[in-house]
Every structure is written in structure tokens, then in C-alpha cells.
Design an enzyme around this catalytic site. Structure first.
Site, PDB file in Angstrom:
ATOM      1  N   LYS A  94       0.795  -1.236   0.000  1.00 54.79           N
ATOM      2  CA  LYS A  94       0.000   0.000   0.000  1.00 54.79           C
ATOM      3  C   LYS A  94       0.825   1.282   0.000  1.00 54.79           C
ATOM      4  O   LYS A  94       0.464   2.283   0.615  1.00 54.79           O
ATOM      5  CB  LYS A  94      -0.995   0.026   1.175  1.00 54.79           C
ATOM      6  CG  LYS A  94      -1.792  -1.231   1.390  1.00 54.79           C
ATOM      7  CD  LYS A  94      -2.234  -1.948   0.141  1.00 54.79           C
ATOM      8  CE  LYS A  94      -3.263  -1.228  -0.686  1.00 54.79           C
ATOM      9  NZ  LYS A  94      -3.558  -2.028  -1.926  1.00 54.79           N
ATOM     10  N   HIS A 158       7.179  -7.715  -2.483  1.00 57.38           N
ATOM     11  CA  HIS A 158       7.008  -7.031  -1.191  1.00 57.38           C
ATOM     12  C   HIS A 158       8.041  -7.515  -0.178  1.00 57.38           C
ATOM     13  O   HIS A 158       7.968  -7.187   0.997  1.00 57.38           O
ATOM     14  CB  HIS A 158       5.601  -7.296  -0.627  1.00 57.38           C
ATOM     15  CG  HIS A 158       4.512  -6.463  -1.242  1.00 57.38           C
ATOM     16  ND1 HIS A 158       4.700  -5.165  -1.661  1.00 57.38           N
ATOM     17  CD2 HIS A 158       3.193  -6.729  -1.468  1.00 57.38           C
ATOM     18  CE1 HIS A 158       3.559  -4.687  -2.142  1.00 57.38           C
ATOM     19  NE2 HIS A 158       2.635  -5.613  -2.047  1.00 57.38           N
TER      20      HIS A 158
END
Ligand code: PAP
Length: 346
Positions: A94, A158
Site C-alpha cells: 500500500k 514485497h
């Protein structure tokens, strides 16, 4: 957007940039998820939590990794072979991954796909379909799809920097572009996104992030790993901040292109090519596309494409946190980052 004709690509531009992943790999193959074997034993020895009471995470080499993706980390560490020209986009969740994927793809592939072209891949594919997420691919045992990609390959992860195998962390031919974001806004974005699959109290997510026990957490360690790598090898690791990109998108695109070895020529700049890329990849353009209004993708969780495009702004945390909560998170990050030269305080 520029109305001039598309300029001749810079001499340094790849003749052929990355190709859209989905065009090579075909539709997502979630019927054939075959996690690499022999991971079970390692995973069973690791500290384990259920994030928000539901999503099992394991702590591996200091990072909290969701259960479904841990086999991918292990497999990636064991078997990934970098190729000259590879570009790895890295980020905590995010923090602008989707945007960075779109921008990097549009920059690198601009010779084959000018940003104003009516058949640009980003007009028919979500950025996550153009640029593969290696954590999922390796976890699903589908990493052969990466091998099928022509060079230069553009991919994302990630994973913490500390989880990257030495072959990636020090390979002079592989470039890493990292993006991070002001932590309070990251947390708010994570909460909204999480709510699309598992509604939860904001305060529960807040506590998890503060404790470092959140997806790909602790986030401060995530950021610090790439920050230090960028300081040690600025020619190999570019460290970007979401807020700076929002403030100066055209300059950011030019910086990104320069780092990737495909700088814009003076002709490109005069013709408005960087601005055209910013426009193509803007949240307004992306949100309005049919593929992003209706589609969904993801190997382990099917995420609605529209859930990747919410506000795309800074400072939304004020609508979700009390001043005390904000201070607490600020203090934690200030403490964890002290002495590093990196700060999120304004
Ligand atoms: P991911 O980790 O699941 O891939 P990621 O793309 O990193 O998600 O983050 C999503 C955030 O980036 C959203 O922020 P928000 O919730 O605060 O709004 C999303 O709106 C924002 N975002 C996505 N695309 C763009 C874009 N083109 N420009 C600016 N921000 C964007």
C-alpha cells in the site's frame, strides 16, 4: 497530454522494452498452485501469528510473511537467477506499488508502446497484469513463467531487502526501485484495502502495525533495508517516496527513466513524453478504465482491480486517527529510524 506527434525514442532506449506479463503468461492459473515442496518443515519451526485473527503470518529472517507467500520467498532465495537488464520493483504493501508498476512499464516499454497509443497495454490490462508479482509466482510454483519472459524483465516484490538472495542483492546487472510512503497514510490505505476481503476495526490494524506484526512488517525494517541499500549502491537501488512523486510526477518520471538507463532525450522532453506517461498512469486515467472498474486478479486472493485505486492522496490519516494515535505511530518510526538519515516527520 501533448498533442504533438510521438517523438523518435531516445537512442539509449531499449528497442524492445518489457512485454506485458499476461500476454506471455496467459490467464492466471490459480487451478495449478503447486507450492514448492520441502518448505513445510522450515515453516513449522517459525514463529506464527494470525494477523487480524485470520491471516496466518510467519516470522522468517525478521520479516512477517503471509503463510501463502512464504514458500515463494524460500523458493526465490533458492532458485532465482537474475538476468542482465532485470528490474525489481520493491515496496511495503500500500505504498504506491500499482502506480510504480504502471510508470516503470510505460517508461521502459515506450519505444514499442508510445504512451498516447490507443492500444497501449495499460489501457486493457491492470498494472499488476503487466508486471508480475514474484512472491505469488514462486509460491504457486509458477516461476517458469518468469523464465518465459523476454529481457528486460520487470517484476515486483514485497519482500524485505534482507530476504533477497545475495545473487539479487549484489548483482550489478539487476536494478531495484523501491517506493515507500508516509506510514500513517500507508496504514489507512492498508485498512481500506483489507476491508475489501476481511472487514476489521481500524484500531486492530493500527495495533498490529505499531507492534510490527503486519503484512511484510515490521514496516520500519522494510524501509530501512532498502534505504541502506540505496545509500550503499545508489546506482543499483533507487529509493522513491510516494509523496514526492505525487508532488513532482514529471520530474519523478524523468528520474526513474534515468535510473533505469532509458533517459528521455531533449526531443522527448519537448514533445511532452514524460507528461504523457504521467497522464496515462494517473489514478484518474487508471480508475476510469474498464479493466480497472470490473476486473480482478491475484493467485491466492482475488483482488478487485478497483480496490487498488482509492484516493491516491496524502494526509488521509487525519480522517481515521486521533492525534494520540498519530503521535504514537510517528514516535515509533522516529525511534526506529533514528540515526539512519531517513525520516517521515515533516
Ligand atoms: P499494493 O501493495 O496492494 O500493490 P499499492 O498500489 O502499493 O497497493 O497501494 C495502493 C495505494 O496507491 C492506494 O492509496 P490510497 O488507499 O491511499 O488511495 C491507491 O489509491 C494508490 N494509487 C494507486 N494507483 C495510483 C496512481 N496511479 N497514482 C497515485 N496513487 C495511486
Amino acid at each position: 497530454m501533448s498533442t504533438m506527434t510521438t517523438p523518435t525514442p531516445s537512442a539509449s532506449c531499449f528497442l524492445v522494452g518489457p512485454v506485458p506479463f499476461k500476454d506471455v503468461a496467459g490467464p492466471e492459473d490459480d487451478n495449478h498452485i503447486t507450492p514448492p515442496e520441502e518448505c513445510g518443515h522450515i515453516i513449522s519451526t517459525l514463529p506464527t501469528i494470525a494477523f487480524l485473527g485470520r491471516f496466518v503470518h510467519h516470522q522468517y529472517q525478521g520479516a512477517w510473511v503471509i503463510h501463502e507467500r512464504l514458500p515463494g520467498v524460500l523458493s526465490f532465495q533458492r532458485s532465482f537467477t537474475p538476468r542482465p537488464g532485470d528490474v525489481l520493483l520493491a515496496s511495503p504493501p500500500k505504498c504506491g506499488t500499482t502506480w510504480l508498476k504502471a510508470l516503470s512499464f510505460a517508461i521502459m516499454a515506450r519505444a514499442a508502446y508510445p504512451p498516447t497509443a490507443g492500444d497501449h497495454p495499460l489501457l486493457r490490462l491492470n498494472p499488476h497484469e503487466c508486471v508480475p508479482f514474484i512472491d505469488d509466482l514462486f509460491s504457486a510454483g509458477q516461476d517458469a513463467k518468469l523464465e518465459a519472459l523476454p529481457s528486460p524483465r520487470l517484476m515486483n516484490t514485497h519482500m524485505h531487502h534482507s530476504l533477497l538472495p545475495a545473487s539479487v542483492a549484489v548483482d550489478p546487472n539487476l536494478k531495484v526501485v523501491y517506493i515507500c510512503r508516509e506510514p500513517k497514510d500507508m496504514l489507512v490505505s492498508m485498512w481500506h484495502f483489507g476491508n475489501t476481503i476481511h472487514p476489521c476495526d481500524f484500531s486492530d490494524m493500527f495495533e498490529s502495525v505499531c507492534e510490527g506484526k503486519s503484512p511484510d512488517g515490521p514496516i520500519w525494517d522494510h524501509v530501512l533495508g532498502y534505504w541502506r541499500a540505496s545509500k550503499a549502491s545508489p546506482e543499483r537501488v533507487l529509493f522513491l517516496r510516494y509523496e514526492e512523486m505525487l508532488l513532482n510526477p514529471v520530474e519523478s518520471v524523468m528520474k526513474l527513466a534515468g535510473f533505469l538507463g532509458v533517459p528521455f532525450s531533449a526531443v522527448d522532453e519537448v514533445a511532452g513524453l514524460p507528461a504523457d506517461i504521467v497522464k496515462l498512469c494517473s489514478i484518474d486515467t487508471m480508475k476510469g478504465l474498464q479493466v480497472n472498474k470490473t476486473g480482478a486478479s491475484g493467485l491466492f486472493y482475488k483482488f478487485q482491480h478497483k480496490s487498488y485505486f482509492r484516493k491516491g492522496a496524502t494526509g488521509d490519516w487525519v480522517n481515521h486517527m486521533t492525534p494520540e494515535m498519530a503521535q504514537r505511530l510517528d514516535d515509533i518510526f522516529e525511534y526506529k529510524l533514528r540515526g539512519s538519515g531517513l525520516s517521515f516527520s515533516s
